[in-house]
Motif scaffolding. Structure first.
Motif, short mmCIF file in Angstrom:
data_model
loop_
_atom_site.label_atom_id
_atom_site.label_comp_id
_atom_site.label_asym_id
_atom_site.label_seq_id
_atom_site.Cartn_x
_atom_site.Cartn_y
_atom_site.Cartn_z
N GLN A 65 -49.52 86.76 46.92
CA GLN A 65 -49.15 87.86 46.38
C GLN A 65 -49.27 89.22 46.78
O GLN A 65 -48.38 89.89 47.48
N LEU A 66 -49.98 89.32 47.53
CA LEU A 66 -50.42 90.39 48.01
C LEU A 66 -49.78 90.69 49.53
O LEU A 66 -49.55 91.31 50.07
N LEU A 67 -50.33 89.66 50.39
CA LEU A 67 -49.49 89.78 51.51
C LEU A 67 -47.78 89.50 51.88
O LEU A 67 -47.11 89.70 52.64
N LYS A 68 -47.95 88.62 50.81
CA LYS A 68 -46.09 88.18 50.65
C LYS A 68 -45.63 87.59 51.71
O LYS A 68 -45.01 87.49 52.86
N VAL A 69 -46.10 86.46 51.96
CA VAL A 69 -46.23 86.00 53.84
C VAL A 69 -45.05 84.93 53.54
O VAL A 69 -44.01 85.03 54.56
N ASP A 70 -44.97 84.56 52.39
CA ASP A 70 -43.54 83.60 52.35
C ASP A 70 -42.71 84.36 51.83
O ASP A 70 -41.65 84.12 51.49
#
Length: 485
Positions: A65-70
């Motif tokens: 949720q924090l890094l929004k990798v996807d």
């Protein structure tokens, strides 16, 4: 009073009623024990302290949720289509492992760190603290594709796990660090070996992104490069490390930013003095010993000359075995080959001495045969030539009569003048005339032939010429390479 046949029918209902009563009591007892246990646990001291929640159980969900990798495409660089993304670099050199003259390369272990900003990785944080990850997250996000130019071998350390660290800050700044060992080429100049100084460099560059997409730079200038004070090499003195940067052009792809880690190495000379220079000098000095050996001692002088020549050949072969096959002359080659020439000339010197002595003997033999007989000379005296004189010295007494001692004369001679090699009666007798007419001429002939001293004139001059020339060569050699460094 119940009949005897009705008894089985009353027993079964009573038994079922009894079981229901007992089951109900057990359930009520179990509820009471459970409530009592909960009361004891609430009243214990450990329950008064509230345990923090285990955030590692939902870290995966929180990280996503924090890094929004996807939510982003990390196959493209940050700010794709905009200006070039700046990527700062700093390096900490852990060790300089080896320098190979044969392969012309060096091996270095270092910590390579990259700094850039990727707003796609920004996250909200009340404490403004960064998040640190290992190498597993690196495969999911964009990282600079920095590689080592002119590298032969390189690897990232993986003991006990892959030595990669990724640190992400709330504003999107990223620190990417890895520990790597690289073997890179170094163009060395051995024209002054082993009195040489080598300059090598490790070059870093982006493989795919030109200067229009990625701007590679040293993060803190010269302070971006740090080294361990304990770094040392057995054959070299590390003089200095420094950084530079410039643009590299490829005709097919364009311009790229390239960073340089430069370092200068000065070779220690003491090892080569002990292993190469001193042995070569001693071999040259040993070859001079033959100038003081009697020229008639052919086996001694020839064996000494051949031994020194073969030893010098072994020294030259050993030095060249540890060096690359370069097409130019090295400083050590000059010293060794000049020393080899001095040793070889000492062998040729004896060959010349032997040849001239033989030629002189032939000439004097012809002169003796051409002289008239000197029979009837007055006042003659006899000189005994035993085995200590060679045939050449005997033949050099041209013009004197010679004969063989008889048994009676042989008995009159002292025992110490007789040798075991010559039995009695086989000593050579030379009658020297004492007349005033021939005394002066015969003395000059004897002095010219050096019968008493047995040393050729070439040996006399070689005793001074060879050492003097070699000392002069050493003075010129060491002044040229040591003072010119």
């Amino acid at each position: 009073m119940l009949a005897r046949g009705t008894m089985p029918y009353l027993t079964k209902p009573l038994f079922l009623l009894f079981c229901l009563v007992v089951t109900g009591e057990c359930r009520r007892l179990g509820h009471r024990v459970r409530r009592w246990t909960e009361t004891v646990e609430m009243s214990s001291p450990s329950s008064l302290t509230k345990k923090p929640p285990d955030v590692t159980k939902n870290r995966k969900l929180k990280t996503e949720q924090l890094l929004k990798v996807d939510d982003h495409d990390f196959t493209m660089r940050p700010a794709f289509g905009g200006p070039a993304i700046p990527v700062g670099v700093d390096v900490q050199v852990e060790s300089l492992d080896s320098i190979s003259e044969v392969d012309m390369d060096f091996t270095m272990t270092l910590y390579l760190r990259h700094y850039w900003k990727d707003e796609r990785l920004s996250f909200t944080s009340s404490t403004n603290k960064s998040m640190t990850f290992d190498g597993r997250l690196v495969k999911k996000i964009w990282v600079p594709d920095v590689f080592f130019v002119h590298s032969k071998r390189s690897f990232i350390h993986d003991t006990t796990t892959v030595n990669i660290m990724l640190r992400v800050f709330p504003d999107g700044h990223v620190l990417y660090s890895l520990r790597v060992t690289v073997t890179a080429a170094c163009n060395m100049d051995f024209s002054r070996f082993p009195l040489d100084t080598q300059s090598c460099s490790l070059e870093l560059e982006s493989y795919a992104y030109t200067d229009e997409d990625l701007m590679l730079y040293w993060k803190s200038g010269d302070e971006s490069l740090s080294t361990d004070d304990r770094i040392s090499l057995s054959q070299f003195l590390i003089q200095k490390f420094h950084t530079t940067s410039r643009l590299a052009f490829y005709s097919s792809t364009g311009w790229y930013n390239r960073l340089y880690i430069n370092f200068t190495l000065r070779r220690h000379i003491f090892f080569f003095l002990l292993q190469t220079y001193f042995p070569a000098t001693l071999m040259v000095m040993l070859s001079w010993v033959s100038f003081w050996i009697d020229r008639r001692a052919v086996p001694a002088r020839v064996s000494l000359g051949i031994t020194t020549v073969l030893t010098m050949s072994t020294i030259i072969t050993g030095v060249n075995a540890s060096m690359p096959r370069v097409s130019y002359i090295k400083a050590v080659d000059i010293y060794l080959w000049v020393s080899f020439v001095f040793v070889f000339l000492s062998v040729l010197e004896y060959a010349a001495v032997n040849y001239l002595s033989t030629a002189q003997d032939r000439r004097e033999r012809k002169m003796r045969e051409s002289l008239p007989c000197t029979c009837g000379m007055s006042q003659t005296r006899t000189m005994l030539l035993d085995g200590t004189y060679s045939e050449a010295d005997t033949n050099s007494l041209a013009g004197y009569t010679s004969g063989t001692m008889g048994p009676e004369e042989d008995m009159d001679m002292p025992r110490d003048m007789m040798t075991e090699k010559q039995p009695p009666g086989e000593h050579t007798v030379v009658h020297l005339s004492a007349s005033s007419e021939s005394t002066t001429t015969k003395k000059k002939g004897i002095r010219a032939l050096n019968i008493i001293q047995n040393t050729h004139t070439i040996d006399k001059y070689s005793r001074m010429l060879f050492p003097g020339s070699y000392i002069l060569f050493n003075i010129i050699y060491w002044c040229s390479y040591c003072l010119g460094a």
